[in-house]
Design an enzyme around this catalytic site. Structure first.
Site, PDB file in Angstrom:
ATOM      1  N   ARG A  61      68.305   9.662  47.298  1.00 21.87           N
ATOM      2  CA  ARG A  61      67.328   8.735  46.721  1.00 21.87           C
ATOM      3  C   ARG A  61      67.783   7.301  46.967  1.00 21.87           C
ATOM      4  NH1 ARG A  61      67.281  12.246  41.195  1.00 21.87           N
ATOM      5  NH2 ARG A  61      65.788  13.842  41.815  1.00 21.87           N
ATOM      6  N   ASP A 121      61.270  11.234  39.138  1.00 28.99           N
ATOM      7  CA  ASP A 121      62.657  11.625  38.886  1.00 28.99           C
ATOM      8  C   ASP A 121      63.304  10.840  37.743  1.00 28.99           C
ATOM      9  OD1 ASP A 121      62.321  13.327  41.059  1.00 28.99           O
ATOM     10  OD2 ASP A 121      63.016  11.805  42.473  1.00 28.99           O
ATOM     11  N   GLN A 149      55.709  13.307  39.146  1.00 32.02           N
ATOM     12  CA  GLN A 149      55.862  12.044  39.879  1.00 32.02           C
ATOM     13  C   GLN A 149      55.982  10.887  38.871  1.00 32.02           C
ATOM     14  OE1 GLN A 149      53.038  14.289  41.223  1.00 32.02           O
ATOM     15  NE2 GLN A 149      54.906  15.163  42.043  1.00 32.02           N
ATOM     16  N   LYS A 154      63.873  17.194  31.725  1.00 30.67           N
ATOM     17  CA  LYS A 154      64.869  17.226  30.652  1.00 30.67           C
ATOM     18  C   LYS A 154      64.247  16.863  29.312  1.00 30.67           C
ATOM     19  CE  LYS A 154      67.957  15.054  28.006  1.00 30.67           C
ATOM     20  NZ  LYS A 154      69.302  14.596  27.727  1.00 30.67           N
ATOM     21  N   GLY A 179      60.050  18.063  41.165  1.00 31.17           N
ATOM     22  CA  GLY A 179      61.282  18.821  40.914  1.00 31.17           C
ATOM     23  C   GLY A 179      61.801  18.370  39.565  1.00 31.17           C
ATOM     24  N   HIS A 180      61.633  19.195  38.543  1.00 30.13           N
ATOM     25  CA  HIS A 180      62.009  18.809  37.181  1.00 30.13           C
ATOM     26  C   HIS A 180      63.233  19.609  36.755  1.00 30.13           C
ATOM     27  CE1 HIS A 180      57.641  17.307  36.249  1.00 30.13           C
ATOM     28  NE2 HIS A 180      58.213  16.681  37.263  1.00 30.13           N
ATOM     29  N   THR A 181      64.335  18.905  36.568  1.00 28.45           N
ATOM     30  CA  THR A 181      65.608  19.576  36.281  1.00 28.45           C
ATOM     31  C   THR A 181      65.817  19.740  34.780  1.00 28.45           C
ATOM     32  OG1 THR A 181      66.444  18.372  38.185  1.00 28.45           O
ATOM     33  CG2 THR A 181      68.081  19.537  36.845  1.00 28.45           C
ATOM     34  N   LYS A 209      61.875  13.643  33.468  1.00 29.58           N
ATOM     35  CA  LYS A 209      60.756  14.207  32.687  1.00 29.58           C
ATOM     36  C   LYS A 209      61.042  15.641  32.234  1.00 29.58           C
ATOM     37  CE  LYS A 209      58.158  13.275  36.245  1.00 29.58           C
ATOM     38  NZ  LYS A 209      59.036  12.406  37.039  1.00 29.58           N
TER      39      LYS A 209
HETATM   40  P1  GDP Z   1      62.155  14.583  36.816  1.00 28.96           P
HETATM   41  O1  GDP Z   1      61.535  14.861  38.140  1.00 28.96           O
HETATM   42  O2  GDP Z   1      61.594  13.354  36.171  1.00 28.96           O
HETATM   43  O3  GDP Z   1      62.138  15.752  35.901  1.00 28.96           O
HETATM   44  O4  GDP Z   1      63.680  14.251  37.122  1.00 28.96           O
HETATM   45  P2  GDP Z   1      64.671  15.043  38.138  1.00 28.96           P
HETATM   46  O5  GDP Z   1      65.037  16.334  37.533  1.00 28.96           O
HETATM   47  O6  GDP Z   1      64.111  15.041  39.504  1.00 28.96           O
HETATM   48  O7  GDP Z   1      65.880  14.022  38.204  1.00 28.96           O
HETATM   49  C1  GDP Z   1      66.561  13.630  37.058  1.00 28.96           C
HETATM   50  C2  GDP Z   1      68.038  14.014  37.223  1.00 28.96           C
HETATM   51  O8  GDP Z   1      68.809  13.349  36.260  1.00 28.96           O
HETATM   52  C3  GDP Z   1      68.299  15.488  37.007  1.00 28.96           C
HETATM   53  O9  GDP Z   1      69.382  15.885  37.812  1.00 28.96           O
HETATM   54  C4  GDP Z   1      68.677  15.561  35.533  1.00 28.96           C
HETATM   55  O10 GDP Z   1      69.510  16.679  35.243  1.00 28.96           O
HETATM   56  C5  GDP Z   1      69.417  14.277  35.363  1.00 28.96           C
HETATM   57  N1  GDP Z   1      69.316  13.617  34.048  1.00 28.96           N
HETATM   58  C6  GDP Z   1      68.269  13.562  33.193  1.00 28.96           C
HETATM   59  N2  GDP Z   1      68.558  12.742  32.156  1.00 28.96           N
HETATM   60  C7  GDP Z   1      69.807  12.284  32.360  1.00 28.96           C
HETATM   61  C8  GDP Z   1      70.653  11.356  31.657  1.00 28.96           C
HETATM   62  O11 GDP Z   1      70.302  10.765  30.630  1.00 28.96           O
HETATM   63  N3  GDP Z   1      71.887  11.105  32.198  1.00 28.96           N
HETATM   64  C9  GDP Z   1      72.314  11.708  33.349  1.00 28.96           C
HETATM   65  N4  GDP Z   1      73.521  11.405  33.808  1.00 28.96           N
HETATM   66  N5  GDP Z   1      71.542  12.580  34.040  1.00 28.96           N
HETATM   67  C10 GDP Z   1      70.301  12.830  33.548  1.00 28.96           C
HETATM   68  P1  IMO Z   2      58.933  14.423  40.249  1.00 32.80           P
HETATM   69  O1  IMO Z   2      57.844  15.083  39.426  1.00 32.80           O
HETATM   70  C1  IMO Z   2      59.967  11.596  43.374  1.00 32.80           C
HETATM   71  C2  IMO Z   2      57.146  11.143  46.690  1.00 32.80           C
HETATM   72  C3  IMO Z   2      57.571  11.629  48.058  1.00 32.80           C
HETATM   73  C4  IMO Z   2      56.786  10.683  48.950  1.00 32.80           C
HETATM   74  C5  IMO Z   2      55.483  10.514  48.176  1.00 32.80           C
HETATM   75  C6  IMO Z   2      54.369  11.444  48.637  1.00 32.80           C
HETATM   76  O2  IMO Z   2      60.107  15.278  40.477  1.00 32.80           O
HETATM   77  O3  IMO Z   2      59.238  13.083  39.676  1.00 32.80           O
HETATM   78  P2  IMO Z   2      53.878  14.051  48.502  1.00 32.80           P
HETATM   79  O4  IMO Z   2      54.769  15.228  48.648  1.00 32.80           O
HETATM   80  O5  IMO Z   2      53.235  13.924  47.170  1.00 32.80           O
HETATM   81  O6  IMO Z   2      52.921  13.943  49.641  1.00 32.80           O
HETATM   82  O7  IMO Z   2      54.854  12.769  48.680  1.00 32.80           O
HETATM   83  O8  IMO Z   2      55.776  10.786  46.821  1.00 32.80           O
HETATM   84  N1  IMO Z   2      57.238  12.155  45.614  1.00 32.80           N
HETATM   85  C7  IMO Z   2      58.160  12.150  44.654  1.00 32.80           C
HETATM   86  N2  IMO Z   2      59.226  11.343  44.466  1.00 32.80           N
HETATM   87  N3  IMO Z   2      59.713  12.565  42.482  1.00 32.80           N
HETATM   88  C8  IMO Z   2      58.636  13.362  42.636  1.00 32.80           C
HETATM   89  O9  IMO Z   2      58.244  14.258  41.693  1.00 32.80           O
HETATM   90  C9  IMO Z   2      57.828  13.211  43.801  1.00 32.80           C
HETATM   91  N4  IMO Z   2      56.732  13.831  44.271  1.00 32.80           N
HETATM   92  C10 IMO Z   2      56.371  13.174  45.385  1.00 32.80           C
HETATM   93  O10 IMO Z   2      58.951  11.500  48.235  1.00 32.80           O
HETATM   94  O11 IMO Z   2      57.418   9.421  48.983  1.00 32.80           O
HETATM   95 MG    MG Z   3      62.094  15.158  40.141  1.00 30.70          MG
END
Ligand code: GDP
Ligand code: IMO
Ligand code: MG
Length: 428
Positions: free
Chosen positions: A311, A13, A230, A18, A40-42, A16
Site C-alpha cells: 500500500r 483498508d 472500500q 475489525k 478484504g476485511h481482516t 472496517k
Molecule cells: P478493512 O478493509 O477496512 O477491513 O481493513 P483491512 O483489513 O484491509 O486492513 C486493516 C489492517 O489493519 C488489517 O491487517 C487489520 O488486522 C489491521 N488493524 C485494524 N485495526 C488496527 C489497529 O488499530 N492497529 C493495528 N496495528 N492494526 C490494525
Molecule cells: P476494502 O473494503 C482498498 C481499489 C483498487 C483500485 C480501485 C478500483 O478492503 O477497504 P476495483 O477492484 O474496485 O475495480 O478497484 O479501488 N480498491 C480498494 N482499495 N481497499 C479496498 O477494499 C478496495 N477495493 C478496491 O485498489 O485502486
Molecule cells: Mg481491506
C-alpha cells in the site's frame, strides 16, 4: 429502529472488518450494501486471522444474521471459497447468512473484461483488484446483468450463455490478447466449470428479498448495522474519479444497496487510520516517498488484504477527512492504527490544501489540479499504545494528536483501536 452504518473515510483498508466484528454483539443484523470481493476485511481474535471479501464481518458471532444486500456484486466461486474457509475453522456460515435475490453475479467473463479493460488503458489503468467489479456494475446499469435470483429459475444456464457470448464479442473486439489470462490460477474453461459448480452451491443459502427481511426486522425493534466496503475517497461519484471503484461507498449507498429509506439511517460511524494509505493508482496528496513512508508501511503491515500489493502510505489528510465526514453525515469517528505511529518523533498532519494563493479546508479544486499541501507539526509519542486498556492512560502527546483531529473535523472520536485484535478497542 434505525440502521447504524460503519464505513471507511479514506481509500479503504481503514480497519472496517475489525471494528464491525468488535461492535457486532450490539446488533441483530450485519449487512453489506455495496462492493464485492475487491474488499478484504481482516478480523483477528483468539490469535486467529480471517480475511473476508464478500461475507459480512458479523459471521463469527452466533445469533447475528448476516445479509449480502442487493447493492453487492457476488462471485459464487470466491464466495464458496470463503465459506469453506469459515466452515473449516468450525463456524457454520450457512446458518446465519442470507443473500439478496437482486445482487448481481460476477461472471468469469466479467473478470476477463476487467483485465482486458485495464490492459487497454496502459499507464492510465486504475490498478483494479481485477475481481470483475467494474464490468459487473456496468452490466447492472446497462440492464444486462445476471442476478442471484435467476439461479432459482430454469433459465439460468441459458441467461448465462447469452451474456457470456456478448462478453466474448467485446473481449475479442478489444484486440487485447486474453487467451493466456488465468482466473484464480486456472485457464478460463477450467475456472468456468468451478464457477458453475459454485453457482449451484449458492442455492444452499437463502436467496430472497433481503430488503423485506431487513425492514421487517427494523419494525420488530431489531438493530441493524450496515458494513461499508472500500472508502469514501473511492466512491464512484465523490472519489478521485476515474481512480475509484464502481459503487457508492458513502452513506447514500446504504439506502439503495439495502432498500433502507433515508430517514431510517441512525448513527454513521466513520473509520479513519491515523495516517493514510492507498492501493492502486490515483492522486494521493500527502503520499510519502521516503524512509518515513517505508517505516509506516513496515510497521503497519500495509500490504493489500486482497491482492497482497504494497500500500502507498502518507500523512493524515484533513481536507480529505473533512470532505468524507461532510458527505457521509458522520456522527461518530473511529480512529485505527495510531499504535503504528508510536516512536516517530515528529508527526505531520496536512491541515489545508493550497491552490494558487488560496488555502482550502476542503478538496474544492478544479478538475485535474493537484493541490499543494500545508502541514501542521505534532509531537509524537514513544509509548506502545497496544497494551493500553483505558483512555485515561493515553500519553499526553497522543491525546493532543487525536484532540486536534476532533477539533479540525468537528466530530468526536467514539472509539480508538489500538491493535488488530478484537479486544484492542477503547471506548472514549
Ligand atoms: P478493512 O478493509 O477496512 O477491513 O481493513 P483491512 O483489513 O484491509 O486492513 C486493516 C489492517 O489493519 C488489517 O491487517 C487489520 O488486522 C489491521 N488493524 C485494524 N485495526 C488496527 C489497529 O488499530 N492497529 C493495528 N496495528 N492494526 C490494525
Ligand atoms: P476494502 O473494503 C482498498 C481499489 C483498487 C483500485 C480501485 C478500483 O478492503 O477497504 P476495483 O477492484 O474496485 O475495480 O478497484 O479501488 N480498491 C480498494 N482499495 N481497499 C479496498 O477494499 C478496495 N477495493 C478496491 O485498489 O485502486
Ligand atoms: Mg481491506
Amino acid at each position: 429502529m434505525k440502521v447504524d452504518v460503519i464505513l471507511g473515510l479514506q481509500w479503504g483498508d481503514e480497519g472496517k472488518g475489525k471494528i464491525v466484528d468488535a461492535l457486532a454483539p450490539e446488533y441483530d443484523i450485519i449487512a453489506r450494501f455495496q462492493g464485492g470481493p475487491n474488499a478484504g476485511h481482516t478480523i483477528m481474535f483468539n490469535e486467529r486471522k480471517f480475511v473476508l471479501h464478500s461475507v459480512p464481518s458479523g459471521i463469527f458471532r452466533k445469533n447475528i444474521l448476516n445479509v449480502i444486500g442487493n447493492g453487492v456484486v457476488l462471485d459464487p466461486f470466491l464466495f464458496c471459497k470463503e465459506i469453506d474457509e469459515i466452515s473449516g475453522a468450525g463456524f457454520n456460515p450457512s446458518d446465519n447468512l442470507i443473500i439478496s435475490q437482486n445482487a448481481h453475479l460476477i461472471m468469469p467473463t466479467h473478470r476477463l473484461l476487467d483485465a482486458v479493460n485495464e490492459a487497454a488503458m496502459g499507464d492510465r489503468k486504475i490498478g483494479s483488484t481485477l475481481k470483475g467489479i467494474g464490468p459487473t456494475y456496468t452490466d447492472k446499469y446497462n440492464r444486462t446483468g445476471l442476478r442471484t435470483g435467476t439461479l432459482l429459475t430454469d433459465r439460468f444456464v441459458q441467461e448465462y450463455e447469452l451474456r457470456k457470448a456478448v462478453h466474448f464479442k467485446l473481449i475479442q473486439q478489444s484486440g487485447i490478447p486474453f487467451e493466456h489470462i488465468q482466473l484464480d490460477g486456472m485457464p478460463f474453461k477450467e475456472y468456468e466449470q468451478e464457477w458453475l459448480k459454485a453457482a449451484e452451491r449458492l442455492k444452499q443459502f437463502s436467496i430472497c428479498a433481503t430488503e423485506i427481511v431487513v425492514n421487517k426486522a427494523l419494525a420488530e425493534g431489531k438493530k441493524v448495522l450496515a458494513e461499508g466496503a472500500q472508502g469514501t475517497l473511492l466512491d464512484v461519484d465523490f472519489g478521485s474519479y476515474p481512480f475509484v471503484t464502481s459503487s457508492n461507498t458513502s452513506t447514500g449507498g446504504v439506502c439503495t444497496g439495502l432498500g433502507i429509506a433515508p430517514g431510517k439511517i441512525g448513527k454513521v460511524f466513520g473509520i479513519f487510520k491515523a495516517y493514510c494509505t492507498r492501493v492502486g493508482n490515483g492522486p494521493f496528496p500527502t503520499e510519502l516517498f521516503n524512509d518515513m513512508g517505508e517505516l509506516i508501511r513496515k510497521n503497519g503491515h500495509e500490504f493489500g488484504a486482497t491482492t497482497g500489493r504494497p500500500r502507498r502510505t502518507g500523512w493524515l489528510d484533513l481536507p480529505a477527512l473533512r470532505y468524507s465526514v461532510m458527505l457521509n453525515g458522520i456522527t461518530d469517528l473511529i480512529m485505527t492504527k495510531a499504535d503504528v505511529l508510536s516512536g516517530i518523533e515528529t508527526l505531520q498532519v496536512c491541515d489545508t490544501y493550497t491552490c494558487g494563493n488560496q488555502k482550502h479546508l476542503y478538496p474544492e479544486l478544479p478538475v485535474g489540479i493537484e493541490p499543494g499541501t500545508n502541514f501542521a507539526e505534532m509531537t509524537g509519542w514513544k509509548e506502545d499504545l497496544t497494551r493500553i486498556s483505558n483512555a485515561e492512560l493515553f500519553p499526553s502527546a497522543f491525546s493532543a494528536y487525536f484532540q486536534y483531529i476532533e477539533q479540525e473535523v468537528g466530530v468526536k472520536i467514539s472509539y480508538i483501536s489500538t491493535g488488530p485484535e478484537r479486544n484492542q478497542l477503547i471506548k472514549m
